[in-house]
Structures are given as structure tokens and as C-alpha cells.
Design an enzyme around this catalytic site. Sequence first.
Site, mmCIF file in Angstrom:
data_model
loop_
_atom_site.group_PDB
_atom_site.id
_atom_site.type_symbol
_atom_site.label_atom_id
_atom_site.label_comp_id
_atom_site.label_asym_id
_atom_site.label_seq_id
_atom_site.Cartn_x
_atom_site.Cartn_y
_atom_site.Cartn_z
ATOM 1 N N GLY A 54 0.830 -1.192 0.000
ATOM 2 C CA GLY A 54 0.000 0.000 0.000
ATOM 3 C C GLY A 54 0.866 1.245 0.000
ATOM 4 O O GLY A 54 2.000 1.235 -0.494
ATOM 5 N N CYS A 55 0.371 2.313 0.578
ATOM 6 C CA CYS A 55 1.107 3.568 0.631
ATOM 7 C C CYS A 55 2.483 3.359 1.231
ATOM 8 O O CYS A 55 2.617 2.830 2.335
ATOM 9 C CB CYS A 55 0.318 4.575 1.455
ATOM 10 S SG CYS A 55 1.276 6.020 1.939
ATOM 11 N N PHE A 56 3.520 3.795 0.524
ATOM 12 C CA PHE A 56 4.873 3.536 1.023
ATOM 13 C C PHE A 56 5.234 4.352 2.254
ATOM 14 O O PHE A 56 6.193 4.040 2.944
ATOM 15 C CB PHE A 56 5.942 3.683 -0.053
ATOM 16 C CG PHE A 56 5.893 4.899 -0.940
ATOM 17 C CD1 PHE A 56 5.362 6.109 -0.536
ATOM 18 C CD2 PHE A 56 6.422 4.823 -2.230
ATOM 19 C CE1 PHE A 56 5.354 7.215 -1.359
ATOM 20 C CE2 PHE A 56 6.424 5.927 -3.072
ATOM 21 C CZ PHE A 56 5.878 7.126 -2.641
#
Length: 227
Positions: A54-56
Amino acid sequence: MSKRTTGLLTLIAAGSLALAGCGPALAAENHVRAPVAQVKAKESGLKTAVFAGGCFWGVEAVFSHVKGVKSAKAGYHGGTKRQADYKLVSSGITDHTEAVKITYDPSQIRYDQLLRIFFSVVADPTLRNRQGPDRGAHYNAELVPLSAEQRKVARAYLAQMKRSGTWDKPIVTDIVPAKTFYEAEDYHQNFAAKNPDHGYIVRWDAPKVAALKEFYPGVYRASFLKD
């Protein structure tokens, strides 16, 4: 992370958080204690690994707090150098996933232990092409082994997870071949450390770090990694 950009998170009176303009607050992510790996990684010397979850921002934030992790870099994996641009990746038209490349010391934290942490507090292995509030193939959870040993351990752990009954839904996280990892723009590096009051960090990523501390206090490091 187009949803982070177009739908900034704001505090509401009750103390919970909502996506601005998107109705009621989304339910919190569930964090579970993934099983202890039956197959232990046998590595020595500094090693690297790539995780897409997902979002890093959140992936980097969690691994930055793990003892034995020496560096954590946000970036893009799976596409071309020309595609390795935030605006392109976040539009969903590239072959990249947001990912984090970490360097770790196996004498302090093994790859199988990193897998357990990843599936306990970072990524939900039952979701495909989304994590948390973010949607799109560029937010898919993927394991990217960089050695034969990591590949063997990753395969064994995913098989163990499927047998464990820890998750109510099928495990869909994939192991993907390693391609070139491109570091993301400078402003994405150490984002949670530099922006602790950012709405997205408060709502989605700080709870991941808190779960790491609660579940695995023995490997939790209070301070973020420094550049």
C-alpha cells in the site's frame, strides 16, 4: 496516493478522523499477530529486501522502527525508469507498485521475522489492489524476494499463513520477480518522521507503528531511522 492528495484527512469533534468530502470516517485497519514462521531464514551479512504494502509512507515508517533495519527507502517497483514518477504512478497508469527497499542485519532481525511484522501491522494479505483507504494496482501488497533464500522463506510463509486460519478471507498476496527499484522523490523519504501531524499519517500510519510496539516490543526502536 491520489486519495491522500485529493482527500486530506481532518480531525472531527469526536476525536476520530474522516476523509474530507468522503462521508463518515473509515473503519480502522485490523492488526493481527501473524504466526511465527516455521521456516527460518539463514542469512549473514547485510541484506536487502523489497516490500510493497500500500502507501509507502506507512511501510517505511514501520520498518524504520524495527531494530536491525539499517535503511528504508520509499520507491517504485515493477515498471520502467520513465514511469518512476509520483504523478504517473499515483494515476494508476504505470506498471509500478509503491514499495520500500530495506537493508537489514540478519543477526538482529531475520527475513522471516520481517515477513511476520509486515503481515501483522503493515499489509492485509487478503486484499488485492488496495490497502487502507487507497485503491489501485499500485497499492497492491507484494513480496519481492531478492535472493533464493528469501524466495524460499517467503513461499513457505505464505503457505503457512494460508493454513493458519488467522485470517477469515483467502490470502492473496503474491511473490513477484524482482525488477529495478527506483527511489521515490526526496519529499517521500522519511515522510512520517518529517510530517508526524499530517492527517494521513495520524489516521493510517501512526496506528501501524503503535501496533508494532505493542506486538513486538523486543524489536521495536523508538526513534526513526535517520538519513
